[in-house]
Design a protein around this motif. Structure first.
Motif, mmCIF file in Angstrom:
data_model
loop_
_atom_site.group_PDB
_atom_site.id
_atom_site.type_symbol
_atom_site.label_atom_id
_atom_site.label_comp_id
_atom_site.label_asym_id
_atom_site.label_seq_id
_atom_site.Cartn_x
_atom_site.Cartn_y
_atom_site.Cartn_z
ATOM 1 N N THR A 1 0.835 -1.205 0.000
ATOM 2 C CA THR A 1 0.000 0.000 0.000
ATOM 3 C C THR A 1 0.870 1.255 0.000
ATOM 4 O O THR A 1 0.441 2.308 -0.477
ATOM 5 N N LEU A 2 2.090 1.141 0.533
ATOM 6 C CA LEU A 2 2.976 2.305 0.603
ATOM 7 C C LEU A 2 3.464 2.742 -0.770
ATOM 8 O O LEU A 2 3.965 3.861 -0.917
ATOM 9 N N ILE A 3 3.347 1.870 -1.754
ATOM 10 C CA ILE A 3 3.760 2.208 -3.107
ATOM 11 C C ILE A 3 2.573 2.131 -4.070
ATOM 12 O O ILE A 3 2.712 2.167 -5.284
ATOM 13 N N ALA A 4 1.364 2.029 -3.476
ATOM 14 C CA ALA A 4 0.097 2.013 -4.216
ATOM 15 C C ALA A 4 -0.038 0.831 -5.167
ATOM 16 O O ALA A 4 -0.732 0.912 -6.168
ATOM 17 N N LEU A 5 0.604 -0.282 -4.826
ATOM 18 C CA LEU A 5 0.363 -1.523 -5.572
ATOM 19 C C LEU A 5 -0.941 -2.165 -5.096
ATOM 20 O O LEU A 5 -1.558 -2.944 -5.812
ATOM 21 N N ILE A 6 -1.337 -1.837 -3.861
ATOM 22 C CA ILE A 6 -2.638 -2.230 -3.323
ATOM 23 C C ILE A 6 -3.316 -0.959 -2.839
ATOM 24 O O ILE A 6 -2.691 -0.136 -2.149
ATOM 25 N N ARG A 7 -4.571 -0.791 -3.208
ATOM 26 C CA ARG A 7 -5.315 0.398 -2.796
ATOM 27 C C ARG A 7 -6.086 0.104 -1.510
ATOM 28 O O ARG A 7 -6.687 -0.953 -1.365
ATOM 29 N N PRO A 8 -6.089 1.040 -0.582
ATOM 30 C CA PRO A 8 -6.795 0.798 0.686
ATOM 31 C C PRO A 8 -8.309 0.797 0.519
ATOM 32 O O PRO A 8 -8.849 1.472 -0.351
ATOM 33 N N THR A 9 -8.969 0.026 1.364
ATOM 34 C CA THR A 9 -10.433 0.058 1.422
ATOM 35 C C THR A 9 -10.890 1.366 2.054
ATOM 36 O O THR A 9 -11.867 1.977 1.631
ATOM 37 N N GLU A 10 -10.148 1.794 3.072
ATOM 38 C CA GLU A 10 -10.382 3.082 3.727
ATOM 39 C C GLU A 10 -9.035 3.645 4.146
ATOM 40 O O GLU A 10 -8.046 2.922 4.255
ATOM 41 N N GLY A 11 -8.998 4.952 4.402
ATOM 42 C CA GLY A 11 -7.785 5.576 4.892
ATOM 43 C C GLY A 11 -6.898 6.103 3.774
ATOM 44 O O GLY A 11 -7.223 5.990 2.590
ATOM 45 N N HIS B 1 -3.185 7.566 -3.454
ATOM 46 C CA HIS B 1 -4.362 6.922 -4.019
ATOM 47 C C HIS B 1 -5.370 7.915 -4.593
ATOM 48 O O HIS B 1 -6.467 7.534 -4.974
ATOM 49 N N MET B 2 -4.942 9.183 -4.672
ATOM 50 C CA MET B 2 -5.810 10.207 -5.246
ATOM 51 C C MET B 2 -5.186 10.863 -6.478
ATOM 52 O O MET B 2 -5.795 11.731 -7.089
ATOM 53 N N ILE B 3 -3.981 10.460 -6.850
ATOM 54 C CA ILE B 3 -3.308 11.079 -7.987
ATOM 55 C C ILE B 3 -3.479 10.216 -9.230
ATOM 56 O O ILE B 3 -3.858 9.044 -9.156
ATOM 57 N N GLU C 1 -2.516 8.029 -12.683
ATOM 58 C CA GLU C 1 -1.545 6.954 -12.919
ATOM 59 C C GLU C 1 -0.215 7.512 -13.417
ATOM 60 O O GLU C 1 0.850 7.003 -13.066
ATOM 61 N N ARG C 2 -0.278 8.559 -14.224
ATOM 62 C CA ARG C 2 0.952 9.168 -14.736
ATOM 63 C C ARG C 2 1.778 9.764 -13.600
ATOM 64 O O ARG C 2 2.993 9.570 -13.537
ATOM 65 N N GLU C 3 1.103 10.490 -12.704
ATOM 66 C CA GLU C 3 1.807 11.077 -11.566
ATOM 67 C C GLU C 3 2.284 9.994 -10.608
ATOM 68 O O GLU C 3 3.366 10.095 -10.016
ATOM 69 N N LEU C 4 1.489 8.931 -10.457
ATOM 70 C CA LEU C 4 1.877 7.828 -9.590
ATOM 71 C C LEU C 4 3.152 7.164 -10.091
ATOM 72 O O LEU C 4 4.039 6.805 -9.304
ATOM 73 N N THR C 5 3.279 7.022 -11.405
ATOM 74 C CA THR C 5 4.496 6.450 -11.992
ATOM 75 C C THR C 5 5.714 7.300 -11.635
ATOM 76 O O THR C 5 6.780 6.778 -11.285
ATOM 77 N N LYS C 6 5.564 8.612 -11.672
ATOM 78 C CA LYS C 6 6.664 9.517 -11.310
ATOM 79 C C LYS C 6 7.043 9.351 -9.846
ATOM 80 O O LYS C 6 8.229 9.357 -9.496
#
Length: 275
Positions: A58-68, A78-80, A82-87
């Motif tokens: 979850t710390l690298i957004a490979l898994i998205r949280p159910t909450e939090g 988890h709000m940015i 995919e392009r920004e997440l890659t960066k």
């Protein structure tokens, strides 16, 4: 050994707030909140199935949280886009449990891969960086033409570490870095984690069940407990503090884990099997 323990009030590079992760009806992480200051080495310990690797992912957004939320350097991952997440992911280094090298590539090609994917550096500069990274993890130039299958497990893990350092990450994530290694090679990996921290301005998170690794490499240790075995509103984090404080912890579950005592756990398993 743990002089780099940071002030918890400092601006954290990672901020996990009220994190829940659930797969179907199974809760894996429940109400996890952790702040990781820059430069800290955090070990996450706990028995199999307690959610250590899920938390790491979850710390690298490979898994998205159910909450939090998981905030990295001020951004909710988890709000940015995919392009920004890659960066943002380029700012992480990830040492996988099984090294995760590309079998069809040579060692040199494996280490060079992130440089070729994410930079415009000329081939000769990449070549010199590869040799330098291999030297940093104690491997000779002669292995650059070998394939991963030709190396021992310990050498493969060192190659994985070299590759993860190629882009000079700000955060290093280690998933069970010593699993499957003999005691000597395990300590080699521990020493490399310490050396990496001393040579690079990096924040490190080490998921492990190896208490020697946790005690030797970490400024701070967090112990998770399986969510399915918690009662009521019990917190999933049983311990959060310096490694030397583990021996003073009054929670019997922590004591059992750090000393490898299976008696009560075995009784629980037998009772569960009868139910």
């Amino acid at each position: 050994m743990h002089a780099r323990l940071e002030d918890e009030r400092a601006d954290p590079i990672l901020d996990v707030d009220s994190l829940h992760v659930q797969f179907g009806s199974q809760t894996v992480l429940r109400d996890i909140s952790i702040k990781v200051p820059r430069g800290q080495t955090l070990a996450i310990i706990g028995e199999s199935g307690c959610g250590k690797t899920v938390l790491l992912k979850t710390l690298i957004a490979l898994i998205r949280p159910t909450e939090g939320t998981v905030t990295f350097d001020g951004q909710d991952l988890h709000m940015i886009s995919e392009r920004e997440l890659t960066k943002q992911r380029i700012r992480y280094g990830f040492v996988f449990q099984g090294a995760a090298l590309f079998d069809s590539m040579t060692i040199g090609q494996n280490v060079a891969f992130p440089l070729k994917q994410h930079t415009n550096k000329p081939i000769e500069e990449i070549r010199q960086i590869v040799f330098g990274l291999l030297a940093d993890v104690g491997l000779p130039d002669s292995i650059v033409w070998k394939k991963p299958a030709e190396l021992s497990g310990g050498m493969q893990k060192r190659v994985g570490l070299a590759r993860s350092l190629a882009l000079t990450p700000e955060v290093m994530l280690y998933d069970e870095p010593t699993t499957g290694l003999d005691p000597i090679m395990s300590d080699v990996i521990n020493e490399l984690i310490l050396r990496t921290r001393s040579r690079y301005p990096v924040t490190s998170i080490v998921v492990t069940h190896d208490m020697r690794t946790a005690r030797k490499t970490a400024d701070r240790v967090i112990m998770l407990y399986p969510a399915a075995r918690l009662k009521g509103d019990e917190p999933q984090i049983l311990y959060d503090g310096p490694p030397e404080g583990l021996d003073e912890c009054k929670d019997r579950r922590v004591t059992q884990f750090i000393h490898g005592e299976a008696g009560e756990r075995l009784m629980e398993m037998r009772e569960a099997a009868r139910a």
